[in-house]
Design an enzyme around this catalytic site. Structure first.
Site, mmCIF file in Angstrom:
data_model
loop_
_atom_site.group_PDB
_atom_site.id
_atom_site.type_symbol
_atom_site.label_atom_id
_atom_site.label_comp_id
_atom_site.label_asym_id
_atom_site.label_seq_id
_atom_site.Cartn_x
_atom_site.Cartn_y
_atom_site.Cartn_z
ATOM 1 N N SER A 89 0.837 -1.199 0.000
ATOM 2 C CA SER A 89 0.000 0.000 0.000
ATOM 3 C C SER A 89 0.870 1.245 0.000
ATOM 4 O O SER A 89 1.981 1.254 0.561
ATOM 5 C CB SER A 89 -0.847 -0.025 1.273
ATOM 6 O OG SER A 89 -1.403 1.244 1.518
ATOM 7 N N LYS A 137 2.068 -3.885 6.649
ATOM 8 C CA LYS A 137 2.430 -3.846 5.216
ATOM 9 C C LYS A 137 3.947 -3.690 5.065
ATOM 10 O O LYS A 137 4.576 -4.375 4.257
ATOM 11 C CB LYS A 137 1.718 -2.691 4.504
ATOM 12 C CG LYS A 137 0.216 -2.867 4.373
ATOM 13 C CD LYS A 137 -0.155 -3.980 3.422
ATOM 14 C CE LYS A 137 -1.643 -4.196 3.309
ATOM 15 N NZ LYS A 137 -2.008 -5.476 2.681
ATOM 16 N N TYR A 159 -1.536 -0.971 11.176
ATOM 17 C CA TYR A 159 -1.890 -1.538 9.863
ATOM 18 C C TYR A 159 -0.742 -1.294 8.875
ATOM 19 O O TYR A 159 -0.287 -2.215 8.177
ATOM 20 C CB TYR A 159 -3.190 -0.898 9.336
ATOM 21 C CG TYR A 159 -3.308 -0.930 7.837
ATOM 22 C CD1 TYR A 159 -3.599 -2.116 7.177
ATOM 23 C CD2 TYR A 159 -3.083 0.228 7.070
ATOM 24 C CE1 TYR A 159 -3.667 -2.144 5.789
ATOM 25 C CE2 TYR A 159 -3.154 0.197 5.691
ATOM 26 C CZ TYR A 159 -3.440 -0.989 5.053
ATOM 27 O OH TYR A 159 -3.491 -1.019 3.678
#
Ligand code: UD1
Length: 349
Positions: free
Chosen positions: A130, A158, A154
């Site tokens: 992302s 990633k 979060y």
């Protein structure tokens, strides 16, 4: 030529389901693994309908990636050419509240997957990363060489997974890995049969706008009107989900090239659009007025984020085809046909 088998984790989700459809239409045999925690089996059925004559090339297993014996069984019964790994939790706010849930699900799920892949000699991976790994970029457009920073748990999952991928490639150059950094995926398949169906109150802009348009929420809250942007609202690089899905097919083809190691590509359009511009485009596409309430900035939000797309264009030979008008048209088509997503009015809040 024998058809290639591709394993897709998280294939019932928003980006996953659109990618599975493009894989089927591209002639790949596709096996989906999804625990359905944040997705619906109805999406798989809809993909099959859209795939028509190719539907028999899709199979589905309701399996959590952390269930190693179940994953082992899937790899024992099929020889996979490559894995596209979408499965993971993705709500920023929830990740701040429940970091262990995120680290457990995203990291342990991925490590288990990589272990099983290695054990079965499948060493080709496309991973859903992302633009969140750029943190708060100091300048735009974001190139793949920018420093990496995660602003929340979060984002850290990633970033950690990217680092794990670089480590395993460093230890064993038989691996071929493509990390795709998505900007802001929006829109839906033009048929209106598959699209995004978040559980609970949407965190992201377009799912929220869509729920206002169908009368499920009274107004959109605009987070911040004092950014140094054209109209004071945040600027992002919105990309049509079908373009994004096609980016995965381009990445799979790239994995066939002998020189590929562990590579990273941005998938965006290279264009920045403000919140108000996006709302105006959606109002035009839907004919609906979106009532707005303005509020302060959302904590942790960046001001302006958009991609440099040069590397993907040059090396993947992929470029986004759709603009915001098509994104909004297809988002509205999906929303108006499925105001409660894959569920019913009582199965959602
Ligand atoms: C968010 C996540 C990012 C994640 C991405 C996934 C945060 C801080 N960042 O990015 O880590 O990778 O989603 O798609 O949550 N907006 C409103 N009102 C709303 C919702 C959003 O004004 O109800 C604004 C935001 O302030 C922002 C823009 O719309 O300027 C886009 O927001 P969003 O769709 O949440 O995406 P990102 O913030 O880019």
């Amino acid at each position: 030529m024998a058809q290639k088998n591709i394993l897709v984790t998280g294939g019932a989700g928003y980006i996953g389901s659109h990618t599975v459809l493009q894989l089927l239409l591209g002639g790949f045999n596709t096996v989906v693994v999804d625990n359905l925690d944040n997705s619906s089996a109805v999406a798989i059925e809809r993909v099959k309908e859209l795939a028509a004559d190719f539907a028999h090339n899709l199979s589905f297993h309701k399996v959590d990636l952390r269930d190693k014996p179940a994953l082992e069984q899937i790899f024992a019964s099929t020889k996979f050419e490559a894995v596209i790994h979408f499965a993971g939790l993705k709500a920023v706010g929830e990740s701040v509240q429940k970091p262990l849930l995120y680290h457990n699900n995203n990291l342990i799920g991925t490590i288990t997957l990589l272990e099983v892949m290695a054990a079965h000699g499948c060493k080709k991976l496309v991973f859903s990363s992302s633009a969140t790994v750029y943190g708060w970029p100091k300048e735009v457009p974001c190139t793949e060489e920018f420093p990496l920073f995660a602003a929340n748990p979060y984002g850290r999952t990633k970033l950690f997974i990217e680092e794990i991928c670089r480590d395993i490639y460093g230890s064993d150059s038989e691996w071929k890995i493509i990390l795709l950094r998505y900007f802001n995926p929006v829109g839906a398949h033009p048929s209106g049969h598959i699209g995004e169906d978040p559980r609970g109150i949407p965190n992201n802009l377009m799912p929220f706008v869509q729920q206002v348009a169908v009368g499920r929420r009274p107004a959109l809250t605009v987070y911040g009107t004092d950014y140094s942007t054209k109209d004071g609202t945040g600027v992002r690089d919105y990309i049509h989900v079908v373009d994004l899905a096609d980016g995965h097919i381009a990445a799979l083809r790239k994995l066939d090239e002998p020189t590929v190691g562990c590579e990273v590509y941005n998938l965006g359009t290279g264009k920045g659009t403000s919140v108000l511009e996006m709302v105006a485009a959606f109002e035009k596409a839907s004919g609906k007025k979106i009532p707005l309430v303005t509020s302060g900035r959302r904590p942790g939000d960046a001001e302006i984020v958009y991609a440099s797309t040069d590397k993907a264009e040059k090396e993947l030979k992929w470029k986004a085809k759709y603009g915001i008008d098509e994104m909004c048209r297809d988002q509205w088509n999906w929303a108006s046909k499925n105001p409660y997503g894959y569920g019913s009015p009582d199965s959602t809040d």
